[in-house]
Design a protein around this motif. Structure first.
Motif, PDB file in Angstrom:
ATOM      1  N   PHE A 242     -18.975  20.993 -62.458  1.00 19.11           N
ATOM      2  CA  PHE A 242     -20.236  20.526 -61.391  1.00 19.11           C
ATOM      3  C   PHE A 242     -21.494  21.112 -62.779  1.00 19.11           C
ATOM      4  N   SER A 243     -21.231  21.889 -63.572  1.00 20.02           N
ATOM      5  CA  SER A 243     -22.521  22.237 -63.879  1.00 20.02           C
ATOM      6  C   SER A 243     -22.785  21.337 -64.785  1.00 20.02           C
TER       7      SER A 243
ATOM      8  N   ALA B  20     -24.223  18.359 -63.552  1.00 18.64           N
ATOM      9  CA  ALA B  20     -25.747  18.623 -63.147  1.00 18.64           C
ATOM     10  C   ALA B  20     -26.773  18.522 -64.115  1.00 18.64           C
TER      11      ALA B  20
ATOM     12  N   SER C  55     -29.621  20.021 -59.975  1.00 20.11           N
ATOM     13  CA  SER C  55     -28.931  22.054 -60.210  1.00 20.11           C
ATOM     14  C   SER C  55     -27.285  21.564 -59.534  1.00 20.11           C
ATOM     15  N   THR C  56     -26.734  22.575 -60.079  1.00 16.82           N
ATOM     16  CA  THR C  56     -25.378  22.652 -59.603  1.00 16.82           C
ATOM     17  C   THR C  56     -25.043  22.821 -58.688  1.00 16.82           C
ATOM     18  N   GLN C  57     -25.926  23.437 -57.246  1.00 16.24           N
ATOM     19  CA  GLN C  57     -25.772  23.872 -55.822  1.00 16.24           C
ATOM     20  C   GLN C  57     -25.446  21.807 -55.459  1.00 16.24           C
ATOM     21  N   THR C  58     -26.645  21.150 -56.035  1.00 13.46           N
ATOM     22  CA  THR C  58     -26.980  19.955 -55.687  1.00 13.46           C
ATOM     23  C   THR C  58     -25.595  18.947 -55.682  1.00 13.46           C
TER      24      THR C  58
ATOM     25  N   ALA D 251     -22.570  19.855 -56.380  1.00 10.08           N
ATOM     26  CA  ALA D 251     -21.026  20.207 -55.275  1.00 10.08           C
ATOM     27  C   ALA D 251     -21.742  20.120 -53.559  1.00 10.08           C
ATOM     28  N   ARG D 252     -22.837  20.176 -53.428  1.00  8.53           N
ATOM     29  CA  ARG D 252     -23.215  19.698 -52.517  1.00  8.53           C
ATOM     30  C   ARG D 252     -23.187  18.203 -51.793  1.00  8.53           C
ATOM     31  N   ARG D 253     -23.408  17.122 -52.738  1.00  9.34           N
ATOM     32  CA  ARG D 253     -23.422  15.756 -52.706  1.00  9.34           C
ATOM     33  C   ARG D 253     -21.588  15.740 -52.802  1.00  9.34           C
TER      34      ARG D 253
ATOM     35  N   ARG E 178     -19.379  17.466 -51.735  1.00 11.85           N
ATOM     36  CA  ARG E 178     -18.546  17.958 -50.894  1.00 11.85           C
ATOM     37  C   ARG E 178     -18.894  16.538 -49.449  1.00 11.85           C
TER      38      ARG E 178
END
Length: 317
Positions: A21-22, A25, A31-34, A36-38, A40
């Motif tokens: 994901f990094s 991203a 961001s990596t979190q964005t 990962a959230r998308r 999921r």
């Protein structure tokens, strides 16, 4: 419907199904979190799944496309039963729910390998017609992706995300690879640690074998996602009879059509099959009459509307 970030994520996964994901991203500028959230959310809401698959055209392997006609009740039950088999993919209900279209993979030169086509299906009660078409050559499909999913990222982004794999001579799949492929067929993004647990290998062995199989072209990673999120609500299987001398030219032309996700030459009363994704019935009609209709080498065309995909390329959920 998907926004540009969703489409970029799906495009990135087509380039490298196991990309961290990094890295995705970084290419998308979020961001990596964005990411990962998308990812999921798309898994939950749109059926997104990355699957690792063996090359369908590897030596010693044959692919068949079978058409089965049955009563609606029998067709539903049989489609679900076929979806549970390890030797099937792309199980679809078509033509008002009375037809099943299924891809069957069998080893060549082994009499017992065709048991599904020669024994199991013909003995199933309620089936009124069966035809099996040998897939001679695939022009679009498998490792070659539908253009509708890979038209978002810029050339620079694609270069950032494309995996760095140096081609090597083909290394045939071994008996010991079956557990690895089985796990990847359920989830191609499993970590090396999870794949090690599934195979009994060490993570280092998993990483090395994955690299070998990808580099030699023995396996590839595909992306499954509901077509409706791309605005495609109408699907159809197209069976065409093409002048043999023009088959390669016509199939090559069709492989460049944005409306098609699969094009292959087959045996049988028709010699070219394709799968169409269109926005609505009017768009399908326009495609059939204004694009296919201009190709004089197509002598006949049968259209079978697809109602539901029971099983895609990966293992049945």
């Amino acid at each position: 419907m998907l926004d540009d970030l969703d489409r970029g994520l799906v495009h990135a996964l087509h380039l490298d199904g196991r990309a961290p994901f990094s890295r995705i991203a970084g290419a998308l500028g979020v961001s990596t979190q964005t990411v990962a959230r998308r990812y999921r959310r798309l898994r939950t809401d749109a059926g997104l799944r990355v699957v690792g698959l063996a090359d369908p055209h590897r030596p010693g392997q044959a692919r068949w496309l079978a058409r089965l006609t049955a009563s609606p009740h029998t067709a539903q039950k049989l489609a679900n039963a076929l979806a549970r088999r390890a030797d099937t993919s792309w199980v679809k209900l078509a033509s008002g729910g009375t037809e099943i279209i299924v891809v069957v993979d069998t080893p060549t030169g082994v009499a017992s390998s065709n048991a599904l086509l020669l024994h199991d299906i013909p003995r199933t009660s309620g089936i009124t017609a069966v035809s099996a078409h040998y897939l001679l050559h695939t022009y679009l499909g498998g490792p070659t992706t539908w253009s509708g999913r890979v038209s978002t990222l810029t050339e620079r982004q694609q270069q950032e995300l494309a995996p760095r794999i140096e081609a090597t001579p083909r290394r045939a799949l071994a008996e010991s690879d079956h557990k690895l492929l089985s796990a990847l067929g359920r989830d191609g993004r499993l970590s090396n640690a999870d794949l090690a647990a599934a195979t009994g290998w060490s993570p280092a062995t998993v990483a090395r074998r994955l690299a070998e199989l990808q580099a030699s072209g023995e396996i590839f990673f595909d992306v499954e996602i509901e077509a409706a999120v791309y605005g495609a609500t109408t699907e159809a299987q197209l069976w065409m009879s093409v002048v043999p001398a023009q088959l390669d030219r016509v199939a090559g032309t069709l492989a460049r059509h944005d409306e098609l996700t699969f094009v292959a030459a087959t045996t049988g009363s028709t010699n070219l099959v394709a799968h169409a994704l269109c926005a609505d019935p009017a768009a399908l009609h326009h495609y059939l009459t204004h694009r296919l209709g201009t190709l004089d080498a197509i002598r006949s065309l049968e259209t079978a509307p697809v109602l539901r995909t029971v099983k895609a390329a990966g293992a049945h959920k």
